[in-house]
Design an enzyme around this catalytic site. Structure first.
Site, PDB file in Angstrom:
ATOM      1  N   ARG A  19      -5.340   7.970   4.560  1.00  0.00           N
ATOM      2  CA  ARG A  19      -5.758   8.628   5.792  1.00  0.00           C
ATOM      3  C   ARG A  19      -4.720   8.497   6.906  1.00  0.00           C
ATOM      4  O   ARG A  19      -4.160   7.427   7.125  1.00  0.00           O
ATOM      5  CB  ARG A  19      -7.072   7.987   6.239  1.00  0.00           C
ATOM      6  CG  ARG A  19      -7.582   8.492   7.549  1.00  0.00           C
ATOM      7  CD  ARG A  19      -9.028   8.270   7.629  1.00  0.00           C
ATOM      8  NE  ARG A  19      -9.366   7.015   8.282  1.00  0.00           N
ATOM      9  CZ  ARG A  19     -10.572   6.750   8.758  1.00  0.00           C
ATOM     10  NH1 ARG A  19     -11.531   7.627   8.606  1.00  0.00           N
ATOM     11  NH2 ARG A  19     -10.822   5.614   9.339  1.00  0.00           N
ATOM     12  N   ARG A  74      -4.468   4.342  11.202  1.00  0.00           N
ATOM     13  CA  ARG A  74      -5.278   3.540  12.132  1.00  0.00           C
ATOM     14  C   ARG A  74      -5.095   2.049  11.927  1.00  0.00           C
ATOM     15  O   ARG A  74      -4.978   1.586  10.805  1.00  0.00           O
ATOM     16  CB  ARG A  74      -6.754   3.911  11.960  1.00  0.00           C
ATOM     17  CG  ARG A  74      -7.076   5.211  12.652  1.00  0.00           C
ATOM     18  CD  ARG A  74      -8.451   5.688  12.354  1.00  0.00           C
ATOM     19  NE  ARG A  74      -9.483   4.650  12.428  1.00  0.00           N
ATOM     20  CZ  ARG A  74     -10.774   4.936  12.490  1.00  0.00           C
ATOM     21  NH1 ARG A  74     -11.170   6.186  12.512  1.00  0.00           N
ATOM     22  NH2 ARG A  74     -11.654   3.968  12.537  1.00  0.00           N
ATOM     23  N   LYS A 101     -16.486  12.190   8.068  1.00  0.00           N
ATOM     24  CA  LYS A 101     -17.236  12.542   9.295  1.00  0.00           C
ATOM     25  C   LYS A 101     -16.346  13.287  10.278  1.00  0.00           C
ATOM     26  O   LYS A 101     -16.766  14.277  10.863  1.00  0.00           O
ATOM     27  CB  LYS A 101     -17.755  11.291  10.020  1.00  0.00           C
ATOM     28  CG  LYS A 101     -18.889  10.571   9.348  1.00  0.00           C
ATOM     29  CD  LYS A 101     -19.511   9.529  10.281  1.00  0.00           C
ATOM     30  CE  LYS A 101     -18.567   8.451  10.767  1.00  0.00           C
ATOM     31  NZ  LYS A 101     -18.123   7.499   9.729  1.00  0.00           N
ATOM     32  N   ARG A 112     -25.022   4.241  15.935  1.00  0.00           N
ATOM     33  CA  ARG A 112     -24.754   3.389  14.785  1.00  0.00           C
ATOM     34  C   ARG A 112     -25.629   2.150  14.758  1.00  0.00           C
ATOM     35  O   ARG A 112     -25.513   1.334  13.832  1.00  0.00           O
ATOM     36  CB  ARG A 112     -23.303   2.937  14.819  1.00  0.00           C
ATOM     37  CG  ARG A 112     -22.400   3.796  13.946  1.00  0.00           C
ATOM     38  CD  ARG A 112     -21.043   3.752  14.570  1.00  0.00           C
ATOM     39  NE  ARG A 112     -20.006   3.493  13.640  1.00  0.00           N
ATOM     40  CZ  ARG A 112     -18.885   4.250  13.616  1.00  0.00           C
ATOM     41  NH1 ARG A 112     -18.761   5.303  14.396  1.00  0.00           N
ATOM     42  NH2 ARG A 112     -17.926   3.947  12.805  1.00  0.00           N
TER      43      ARG A 112
HETATM   44  P1  AMP Z   1     -14.810   5.445  13.810  1.00  0.00           P
HETATM   45  O1  AMP Z   1     -13.627   6.204  14.287  1.00  0.00           O
HETATM   46  O2  AMP Z   1     -16.069   6.229  13.966  1.00  0.00           O
HETATM   47  O3  AMP Z   1     -14.635   4.916  12.406  1.00  0.00           O
HETATM   48  O4  AMP Z   1     -14.943   4.160  14.772  1.00  0.00           O
HETATM   49  C1  AMP Z   1     -13.911   3.215  14.844  1.00  0.00           C
HETATM   50  C2  AMP Z   1     -14.415   1.925  15.468  1.00  0.00           C
HETATM   51  O5  AMP Z   1     -14.872   2.205  16.791  1.00  0.00           O
HETATM   52  C3  AMP Z   1     -15.606   1.300  14.760  1.00  0.00           C
HETATM   53  O6  AMP Z   1     -15.209   0.462  13.681  1.00  0.00           O
HETATM   54  C4  AMP Z   1     -16.227   0.507  15.904  1.00  0.00           C
HETATM   55  O7  AMP Z   1     -15.506  -0.674  16.177  1.00  0.00           O
HETATM   56  C5  AMP Z   1     -16.039   1.460  17.081  1.00  0.00           C
HETATM   57  N1  AMP Z   1     -17.178   2.409  17.227  1.00  0.00           N
HETATM   58  C6  AMP Z   1     -17.150   3.768  17.079  1.00  0.00           C
HETATM   59  N2  AMP Z   1     -18.355   4.295  17.302  1.00  0.00           N
HETATM   60  C7  AMP Z   1     -19.173   3.258  17.589  1.00  0.00           C
HETATM   61  C8  AMP Z   1     -20.549   3.143  17.896  1.00  0.00           C
HETATM   62  N3  AMP Z   1     -21.360   4.212  17.941  1.00  0.00           N
HETATM   63  N4  AMP Z   1     -21.017   1.901  18.158  1.00  0.00           N
HETATM   64  C9  AMP Z   1     -20.242   0.799  18.135  1.00  0.00           C
HETATM   65  N5  AMP Z   1     -18.943   0.838  17.820  1.00  0.00           N
HETATM   66  C10 AMP Z   1     -18.409   2.046  17.560  1.00  0.00           C
END
Ligand code: AMP
Length: 212
Positions: free
Chosen positions: A127, A158, A13, A88
């Site tokens: 990653r 991460r 993504k 989400r």
């Molecule tokens: P990502 O970088 O998109 O994988 O997001 C990393 C973490 O941020 C996720 O595992 C969630 O804990 C939080 N997060 C990111 N986007 C959302 C969202 N739209 N709703 C809730 N938590 C989010």
């Protein structure tokens, strides 16, 4: 262009979101990046979000929705945006729907990036991303990830790319985010994209589908 980009962790993504936004002069708005920045800055939102993120759970809707609302009010987002990793949950999807009605906008498409779970888990193991700009890189787990080609800052892995958090994040996707995709499917704006193959191949598939 106004699109949302959804898919399980590790499907690409971030990479595709950055490319898509750049190609269309749209803002790349990744709630994960916004949250990680808030954690680094130690803001009240960051302090609240951190424990959820470390566990691989979704941050409560009201926190993420507020962050997104603020980001979308910035000038670069008026031309268009790629929402990467938002909405989400069904609650976030309905908050976004209401926000769009308020500002008289609509989504052009919801892009679902798809790949088998064992494949995305394998991708996470290699990653890394830039500590400064967040740009994603692929670097083998057993090597020092090195530095960013763009700004020379160190690449980092991460905190939530560990086995327990990965399991929790995949679970959150299946249980909380799949129903959002089903909703966009019903609306008739969902585009299914095969996320396997090289980043260039996937970008080409997305562009082709969006222009169809
Ligand atoms: P990502 O970088 O998109 O994988 O997001 C990393 C973490 O941020 C996720 O595992 C969630 O804990 C939080 N997060 C990111 N986007 C959302 C969202 N739209 N709703 C809730 N938590 C989010």
């Amino acid at each position: 262009m106004r699109v949302v980009l959804l898919g399980p962790i590790g499907v690409g993504k971030g990479t595709q979101g950055i490319r898509l936004a750049a190609a269309h002069g749209a803002a790349h708005v990744a709630t994960g990046d916004l949250l990680r920045q808030a954690v680094r800055d130690g803001t009240p939102i960051g302090l609240k979000a951190r424990e959820y993120m470390d566990r691989g759970e979704l941050v409560p809707d009201e926190v993420v929705v507020e962050l997104l609302r603020e980001r979308l009010s910035q000038p670069d987002a008026t031309i268009g945006y790629v929402l990467d990793g938002f909405p989400r949950t069904l609650g976030q999807a309905s908050a976004l729907g209401e926000m769009l009605v308020e500002i008289d906008q609509h989504l052009d498409a919801a892009v679902s990036l798809e790949a088998p779970e064992d494949e995305v888990v394998a991708r996470l193991a290699s990653r890394a991303s830039c500590a400064l700009c967040g740009r994603p890189y692929t670097r083998p787990m057993d090597q020092d990830p090195g530095t960013c080609d763009v700004d020379g800052a160190s690449l980092m892995r991460r905190d939530d790319d560990n086995p327990e958090a990965i399991r929790a994040r995949l679970h959150a996707f299946r249980v909380q985010t799949q129903p959002v995709l089903a909703g966009y499917e019903e609306e008739g704006i969902l585009i299914h994209i095969d996320g396997m193959g090289s980043p260039d191949e996937v970008t080409e598939r997305i562009e082709k589908a969006l222009s169809a």
